[in-house]
Structures are given as C-alpha cells and as structure tokens.
Write a protein that holds these residues in place. Structure first.
Motif, short mmCIF file in Angstrom:
data_model
loop_
_atom_site.label_atom_id
_atom_site.label_comp_id
_atom_site.label_asym_id
_atom_site.label_seq_id
_atom_site.Cartn_x
_atom_site.Cartn_y
_atom_site.Cartn_z
N TRP A 1 4.47 19.02 25.46
CA TRP A 1 5.28 18.68 26.63
C TRP A 1 4.41 18.24 27.79
CZ3 TRP A 1 8.50 23.70 25.90
CH2 TRP A 1 9.54 23.47 24.98
N GLU A 2 3.28 18.93 27.97
CA GLU A 2 2.37 18.56 29.06
C GLU A 2 1.80 17.16 28.83
OE1 GLU A 2 0.75 22.89 30.59
OE2 GLU A 2 -0.31 21.91 28.95
N MET A 3 1.44 16.86 27.58
CA MET A 3 0.91 15.53 27.26
C MET A 3 1.99 14.46 27.51
SD MET A 3 -2.23 15.83 26.44
CE MET A 3 -2.68 14.40 25.50
N GLU A 4 3.22 14.75 27.10
CA GLU A 4 4.31 13.81 27.33
C GLU A 4 4.54 13.61 28.82
OE1 GLU A 4 7.72 15.41 25.31
OE2 GLU A 4 6.84 15.09 23.33
N ASP A 5 4.45 14.69 29.58
CA ASP A 5 4.63 14.63 31.03
C ASP A 5 3.56 13.76 31.67
OD1 ASP A 5 6.10 15.44 33.38
OD2 ASP A 5 4.39 16.74 33.87
#
Length: 76
Positions: free
Chosen positions: A58-62
């Motif tokens: 999720w952090e990478m997607e963000d």
C-alpha cells in the motif's frame, strides 16, 4: 507514515518476533506445545507478516500515486 500507522507497524513487528518460538520447536530445541499455544503463535506470526507485507504494498502504491499526481500537475 502517520503516528498510528507507525504504532501498528511496530506492534506487528513485535508479533512477528514470535517466529523465534516457532524456530525453536521446528529445529527440535523443544517440543511443540500440545495445548494449541504454539498454533496460536504461528497464526499470529503469519497474520503479522502478511499485514506488514500488505502495508508495504500500500505504501508503494501510495508513493506511485503521489508521483503520478505530481507529474500531472507539472504537465498541466
């Protein structure tokens, strides 16, 4: 990362340390508990690790989404 997410991540990392218990009985250093305690630890470790991995995704997607947004703003 906000403060709550930091606390959640720290807690999950502590839960994942239960892997040491699993390693002990898997390597024969001690027998596996027959009362289900070790099974509970296994489940908690698996859940903690899976959620830590999901948080990373999720952090990478963000980061990617924020980068795209910045690029669009510069181009407009």
């Amino acid at each position: 990362m906000n403060d709550i997410l930091c606390k959640i991540t720290e807690w999950l990392e502590q839960e994942a340390e239960g892997q040491e218990v699993i390693d002990e009985y898997e390597s024969g250093l001690r027998p596996k508990c027959t009362d289900g305690t070790d099974d509970i630890i296994e489940g908690r470790v698996e859940s903690a690790n899976a959620l830590l991995e999901q948080i990373k995704k999720w952090e990478m997607e963000d980061v990617k989404n924020k980068s795209r947004t910045r690029s669009r703003r510069k181009n407009n």
